[in-house]
Write an enzyme that holds these catalytic residues in place. Structure first.
Site, PDB file in Angstrom:
ATOM      1  N   TYR A  46      -3.215   0.207   9.861  1.00 21.49           N
ATOM      2  CA  TYR A  46      -2.187  -0.820   9.984  1.00 21.49           C
ATOM      3  C   TYR A  46      -1.036  -0.372  10.895  1.00 21.49           C
TER       4      TYR A  46
ATOM      5  N   ASN B 251      -1.050  -0.159 -20.465  1.00 20.13           N
ATOM      6  CA  ASN B 251      -2.432  -0.505 -20.106  1.00 20.13           C
ATOM      7  C   ASN B 251      -3.232   0.759 -19.861  1.00 20.13           C
TER       8      ASN B 251
ATOM      9  N   THR C  33      12.634  -1.871  -4.638  1.00 22.52           N
ATOM     10  CA  THR C  33      11.393  -2.646  -4.797  1.00 22.52           C
ATOM     11  C   THR C  33      11.474  -3.608  -5.980  1.00 22.52           C
TER      12      THR C  33
ATOM     13  N   SER D 185       6.133   1.818 -10.542  1.00 26.45           N
ATOM     14  CA  SER D 185       5.772   1.670 -11.954  1.00 26.45           C
ATOM     15  C   SER D 185       5.831   2.947 -12.786  1.00 26.45           C
TER      16      SER D 185
ATOM     17  N   GLY E  42      15.409  11.283 -21.750  1.00 26.68           N
ATOM     18  CA  GLY E  42      15.535   9.909 -22.268  1.00 26.68           C
ATOM     19  C   GLY E  42      14.220   9.319 -22.750  1.00 26.68           C
ATOM     20  N   HIS E  43      13.276  10.178 -23.093  1.00 25.63           N
ATOM     21  CA  HIS E  43      11.918   9.737 -23.456  1.00 25.63           C
ATOM     22  C   HIS E  43      11.939   8.746 -24.631  1.00 25.63           C
TER      23      HIS E  43
ATOM     24  N   LYS F 179      13.206  -2.999 -14.084  1.00 27.11           N
ATOM     25  CA  LYS F 179      12.346  -4.112 -14.528  1.00 27.11           C
ATOM     26  C   LYS F 179      13.186  -5.135 -15.305  1.00 27.11           C
TER      27      LYS F 179
ATOM     28  N   TYR G 161      13.422   3.160 -14.326  1.00 28.29           N
ATOM     29  CA  TYR G 161      12.308   2.206 -14.180  1.00 28.29           C
ATOM     30  C   TYR G 161      12.537   0.966 -15.050  1.00 28.29           C
TER      31      TYR G 161
ATOM     32  N   THR H 272       7.353  -5.523 -18.526  1.00 27.82           N
ATOM     33  CA  THR H 272       6.901  -4.455 -19.415  1.00 27.82           C
ATOM     34  C   THR H 272       7.643  -4.472 -20.746  1.00 27.82           C
ATOM     35  N   ASP H 273       7.032  -3.869 -21.755  1.00 27.23           N
ATOM     36  CA  ASP H 273       7.718  -3.748 -23.051  1.00 27.23           C
ATOM     37  C   ASP H 273       8.877  -2.753 -22.984  1.00 27.23           C
ATOM     38  N   GLU H 274       8.902  -1.917 -21.915  1.00 26.99           N
ATOM     39  CA  GLU H 274       9.934  -0.874 -21.844  1.00 26.99           C
ATOM     40  C   GLU H 274      11.343  -1.450 -21.733  1.00 26.99           C
TER      41      GLU H 274
ATOM     42  N   LEU I 110       0.845  -1.208   0.000  1.00 30.53           N
ATOM     43  CA  LEU I 110       0.000   0.000   0.000  1.00 30.53           C
ATOM     44  C   LEU I 110       0.876   1.253   0.000  1.00 30.53           C
TER      45      LEU I 110
HETATM   46  P1  NAD Z   1       0.780   0.425  -9.845  1.00 25.65           P
HETATM   47  O1  NAD Z   1       1.843   1.412  -9.525  1.00 25.65           O
HETATM   48  O2  NAD Z   1      -0.593   0.895 -10.135  1.00 25.65           O
HETATM   49  O3  NAD Z   1       0.667  -0.648  -8.667  1.00 25.65           O
HETATM   50  C1  NAD Z   1       1.789  -1.195  -8.038  1.00 25.65           C
HETATM   51  C2  NAD Z   1       1.337  -1.868  -6.757  1.00 25.65           C
HETATM   52  O4  NAD Z   1       2.489  -2.441  -6.119  1.00 25.65           O
HETATM   53  C3  NAD Z   1       0.701  -0.903  -5.736  1.00 25.65           C
HETATM   54  O5  NAD Z   1      -0.474  -1.451  -5.200  1.00 25.65           O
HETATM   55  C4  NAD Z   1       1.776  -0.761  -4.666  1.00 25.65           C
HETATM   56  O6  NAD Z   1       1.244  -0.496  -3.379  1.00 25.65           O
HETATM   57  C5  NAD Z   1       2.463  -2.112  -4.736  1.00 25.65           C
HETATM   58  N1  NAD Z   1       3.848  -2.065  -4.247  1.00 25.65           N
HETATM   59  C6  NAD Z   1       4.804  -1.163  -4.581  1.00 25.65           C
HETATM   60  N2  NAD Z   1       5.923  -1.413  -3.895  1.00 25.65           N
HETATM   61  C7  NAD Z   1       5.690  -2.526  -3.145  1.00 25.65           C
HETATM   62  C8  NAD Z   1       6.467  -3.284  -2.237  1.00 25.65           C
HETATM   63  N3  NAD Z   1       7.748  -2.948  -1.957  1.00 25.65           N
HETATM   64  N4  NAD Z   1       5.921  -4.377  -1.653  1.00 25.65           N
HETATM   65  C9  NAD Z   1       4.621  -4.709  -1.902  1.00 25.65           C
HETATM   66  N5  NAD Z   1       3.836  -4.008  -2.738  1.00 25.65           N
HETATM   67  C10 NAD Z   1       4.365  -2.929  -3.360  1.00 25.65           C
HETATM   68  O7  NAD Z   1       1.367  -0.438 -11.057  1.00 25.65           O
HETATM   69  P2  NAD Z   1       0.617  -1.083 -12.322  1.00 25.65           P
HETATM   70  O8  NAD Z   1       0.551  -0.084 -13.398  1.00 25.65           O
HETATM   71  O9  NAD Z   1      -0.591  -1.783 -11.861  1.00 25.65           O
HETATM   72  O10 NAD Z   1       1.716  -2.168 -12.752  1.00 25.65           O
HETATM   73  C11 NAD Z   1       1.734  -3.458 -12.164  1.00 25.65           C
HETATM   74  C12 NAD Z   1       2.870  -4.256 -12.764  1.00 25.65           C
HETATM   75  O11 NAD Z   1       2.695  -4.353 -14.176  1.00 25.65           O
HETATM   76  C13 NAD Z   1       4.237  -3.625 -12.547  1.00 25.65           C
HETATM   77  O12 NAD Z   1       5.154  -4.659 -12.305  1.00 25.65           O
HETATM   78  C14 NAD Z   1       4.539  -2.929 -13.870  1.00 25.65           C
HETATM   79  O13 NAD Z   1       5.919  -2.863 -14.094  1.00 25.65           O
HETATM   80  C15 NAD Z   1       3.857  -3.862 -14.848  1.00 25.65           C
HETATM   81  N6  NAD Z   1       3.365  -3.247 -16.103  1.00 25.65           N
HETATM   82  C16 NAD Z   1       2.592  -2.119 -16.070  1.00 25.65           C
HETATM   83  C17 NAD Z   1       2.085  -1.607 -17.261  1.00 25.65           C
HETATM   84  C18 NAD Z   1       1.193  -0.392 -17.284  1.00 25.65           C
HETATM   85  O14 NAD Z   1       0.871   0.113 -18.357  1.00 25.65           O
HETATM   86  N7  NAD Z   1       0.737   0.118 -16.158  1.00 25.65           N
HETATM   87  C19 NAD Z   1       2.395  -2.236 -18.483  1.00 25.65           C
HETATM   88  C20 NAD Z   1       3.201  -3.372 -18.470  1.00 25.65           C
HETATM   89  C21 NAD Z   1       3.680  -3.884 -17.270  1.00 25.65           C
HETATM   90  O1  DAU Z   2       4.867   0.412 -21.783  1.00 20.42           O
HETATM   91  C1  DAU Z   2       4.455  -0.065 -20.552  1.00 20.42           C
HETATM   92  C2  DAU Z   2       4.659   1.003 -19.506  1.00 20.42           C
HETATM   93  O2  DAU Z   2       3.640   1.975 -19.698  1.00 20.42           O
HETATM   94  C3  DAU Z   2       4.613   0.468 -18.075  1.00 20.42           C
HETATM   95  O3  DAU Z   2       5.679  -0.421 -17.886  1.00 20.42           O
HETATM   96  C4  DAU Z   2       4.697   1.608 -17.070  1.00 20.42           C
HETATM   97  O4  DAU Z   2       4.539   1.099 -15.749  1.00 20.42           O
HETATM   98  C5  DAU Z   2       3.590   2.597 -17.354  1.00 20.42           C
HETATM   99  O5  DAU Z   2       3.695   3.704 -16.488  1.00 20.42           O
HETATM  100  C6  DAU Z   2       3.648   3.074 -18.808  1.00 20.42           C
HETATM  101  O6  DAU Z   2       4.815   3.896 -19.048  1.00 20.42           O
HETATM  102  P1  DAU Z   2       4.735   5.242 -19.927  1.00 20.42           P
HETATM  103  O7  DAU Z   2       5.860   6.107 -19.530  1.00 20.42           O
HETATM  104  O8  DAU Z   2       4.576   4.929 -21.367  1.00 20.42           O
HETATM  105  O9  DAU Z   2       3.302   5.833 -19.390  1.00 20.42           O
HETATM  106  P2  DAU Z   2       2.851   7.309 -19.000  1.00 20.42           P
HETATM  107  O10 DAU Z   2       1.376   7.240 -18.802  1.00 20.42           O
HETATM  108  O11 DAU Z   2       3.688   7.897 -17.931  1.00 20.42           O
HETATM  109  O12 DAU Z   2       3.132   8.138 -20.335  1.00 20.42           O
HETATM  110  C7  DAU Z   2       2.554   7.781 -21.581  1.00 20.42           C
HETATM  111  C8  DAU Z   2       3.129   8.726 -22.633  1.00 20.42           C
HETATM  112  O13 DAU Z   2       2.616  10.052 -22.396  1.00 20.42           O
HETATM  113  C9  DAU Z   2       4.628   8.855 -22.604  1.00 20.42           C
HETATM  114  O14 DAU Z   2       5.118   9.010 -23.923  1.00 20.42           O
HETATM  115  C10 DAU Z   2       4.877  10.130 -21.806  1.00 20.42           C
HETATM  116  C11 DAU Z   2       3.675  10.980 -22.140  1.00 20.42           C
HETATM  117  N1  DAU Z   2       3.212  11.902 -21.082  1.00 20.42           N
HETATM  118  C12 DAU Z   2       2.969  11.371 -19.855  1.00 20.42           C
HETATM  119  C13 DAU Z   2       2.510  12.168 -18.810  1.00 20.42           C
HETATM  120  C14 DAU Z   2       2.268  11.601 -17.434  1.00 20.42           C
HETATM  121  C15 DAU Z   2       2.972  13.249 -21.354  1.00 20.42           C
HETATM  122  O15 DAU Z   2       3.154  13.711 -22.478  1.00 20.42           O
HETATM  123  N2  DAU Z   2       2.522  14.031 -20.323  1.00 20.42           N
HETATM  124  C16 DAU Z   2       2.306  13.565 -19.059  1.00 20.42           C
HETATM  125  O16 DAU Z   2       1.914  14.349 -18.155  1.00 20.42           O
END
Ligand code: NAD
Ligand code: DAU
Length: 378
Positions: free
Chosen positions: A375, A214, A102, A87, A317-318, A188, A184, A135-137, A37
């Site tokens: 908690y 997602n 983490t 994340s 580094g975008h 990963k 990040y 992740t694809d990153e 959390l």
């Molecule tokens: P999120 O940040 O929404 O959720 C992460 C969760 O992990 C949170 O509930 C947080 O409390 C918990 N957490 C963080 N540190 C922790 C720790 N030390 N111990 C226990 N719990 C901890 O992330 P998300 O977007 O749901 O992503 C989930 C997973 O999917 C990640 O591994 C991310 O790399 C991967 N992923 C995300 C995306 C995306 O687009 N969001 C895409 C591909 C892969």
């Molecule tokens: O590709 C999977 C990844 O997607 C996951 O592994 C990551 O956990 C998740 O956060 C996501 O990463 P991105 O960096 O692609 O997502 P974000 O939503 O931060 O940004 C999406 C795109 O938009 C990226 O090119 C940056 C841009 N952006 C983002 C924010 C937050 C902006 O232009 N302005 C913003 O304020």
């Protein structure tokens, strides 16, 4: 024997959809949601299933090895779906260390605790699985290309023969070499290597999947889509990084959860699957779709909120473009996305507009104070 599945990060965005799917679809399994959390974890994401008899929540930090040992042993865990992570790329640029703690050390602690427990059993690894969500990153960035081929700053990656060409464009394949750019994605990538090392060295049954961006309900509003929906609603500026030309490949979160279910049950041990929707959008084009949808649903003239677009300094580094080739998963396990993007984005915008309480709660941080008092003595 009934499955006892530990899902880490189940209070976060994707994790909460995975927990919901498993709790509802498999009443015979015990689902343990382990989450620290952090700011990103919110139990309100799971209100609808929290009283189900096959669901249990444990607050813990994955990097606490002794806690992981105790929890896995006491709950006789047979499978782990590991989503817990830091994340957000922008946060990793500001504070890389928590990402190493983490994502790298936490994953390692979980692997080690699972290994020790499973190796202590008479049946060993039989019927067990450590499934790591990545992740694809980790693959780095693809060039911003059209089928004719445009010059790109990512020439080294673009010239790699390992990159696959399909439909006249490049995609990330399961074989694409890792080339992470942000703290990040570096963390990963490192955790993925540890997971594979535990298979290769100790024989632990592991699977790794790499998914594209997602979108959907319950995403923390630091990420592009929920942040922009909320800002449009409140008439706040929309900070577009750089020129808004970066490309992301968007998948509806429930389709990712369905893929995880399919792979957890039918995936090949030691294998890797890419998950994505073949749904690439230039940021600025996606932002305009979001603006139109929010404006329409709020009864404003469509596109009127485009005046909120504010170009800001680019993310360091975008990565220019991500695009996943998920045809292996479609071919071998029959998964494919269920939602068209137009339908998914409409559902998503509606959800955020209809759930303003959820948004207000996470933007105010009230839920964090609540959990910390709840908690405090544990
Ligand atoms: P999120 O940040 O929404 O959720 C992460 C969760 O992990 C949170 O509930 C947080 O409390 C918990 N957490 C963080 N540190 C922790 C720790 N030390 N111990 C226990 N719990 C901890 O992330 P998300 O977007 O749901 O992503 C989930 C997973 O999917 C990640 O591994 C991310 O790399 C991967 N992923 C995300 C995306 C995306 O687009 N969001 C895409 C591909 C892969
Ligand atoms: O590709 C999977 C990844 O997607 C996951 O592994 C990551 O956990 C998740 O956060 C996501 O990463 P991105 O960096 O692609 O997502 P974000 O939503 O931060 O940004 C999406 C795109 O938009 C990226 O090119 C940056 C841009 N952006 C983002 C924010 C937050 C902006 O232009 N302005 C913003 O304020």
């Amino acid at each position: 024997m009934s499955k006892k599945i530990l899902i880490t990060g189940g209070a976060g965005f994707i994790g909460s959809h995975v927990v919901r799917l498993f709790v509802n679809k498999y009443p015979e399994y015990q689902i343990i949601n382990l989450d620290k959390l952090t700011y990103a974890g919110n139990l309100a994401n799971l209100k609808d299933i929290e009283d189900k008899p096959n669901y249990r929540f444990i607050r813990a930090d994955i990097s606490d090895l002794d806690e992981m040992r105790r929890i896995i042993r006491e709950n006789q865990v047979t499978g782990i779906i590991h989503l817990a992570a830091e994340s957000h790329v922008d946060r990793s640029i500001r504070d890389p260390f928590i990402f190493a703690r983490t994502n790298v050390m936490g994953t390692l602690a979980l692997l080690q605790a699972a290994r020790e427990y499973w190796e202590s059993l008479s049946e060993g690894y039989e019927g067990k699985l450590f499934y790591h969500i990545s992740t694809d990153e980790v693959y780095g960035a693809l060039e911003l290309t059209d089928p004719q081929g445009v010059e790109s700053p990512f020439t080294t990656v673009a010239s790699s023969e390992l990159h696959h060409l399909a439909f006249g464009r490049e995609f990330f394949l399961e074989e694409t070499r890792y080339n992470p750019h942000s703290p990040y994605s570096a963390s990963k990538a490192s955790s993925d290597h540890f997971v594979r090392a535990y298979h290769d060295t100790y024989g632990m049954p592991t699977i790794v999947t790499n998914c594209s961006n997602n979108y959907g309900p319950y995403q923390f509003p630091e990420k592009l889509i929920p942040l922009f929906i909320n800002n449009i609603r409140h008439g706040k500026p929309l900070p577009v990084y750089g020129k808004g030309e970066n490309v992301r490949d968007w998948l509806y979160v429930e389709d990712h959860a369905r893929a995880i279910d399919t792979i957890f049950h039918n995936g090949k041990v030691a294998d890797t699957y890419n998950i994505g929707g073949f749904n690439e959008w230039k940021n600025i084009d996606l932002i305009k779709v979001i603006i139109k949808t929010v404006d329409r649903l709020l009864g404003r003239p469509e596109g009127s909120s485009e005046s909120l677009i504010t170009y800001v300094t680019d993310r360091p580094g975008h990565d220019m473009r991500y695009a996943i080739d998920s045809r292996k998963l479609q071919r071998e396990l029959g998964w494919e996305p269920s939602l068209q993007f137009e339908e998914g984005i409409e559902k998503t915008v509606r959800w955020y507009l209809d759930n303003q309480d959820w948004m207000d709660n996470v933007t105010s941080g009230d839920y964090l104070k609540y959990y910390d008092s709840m908690y405090a003595d544990r």
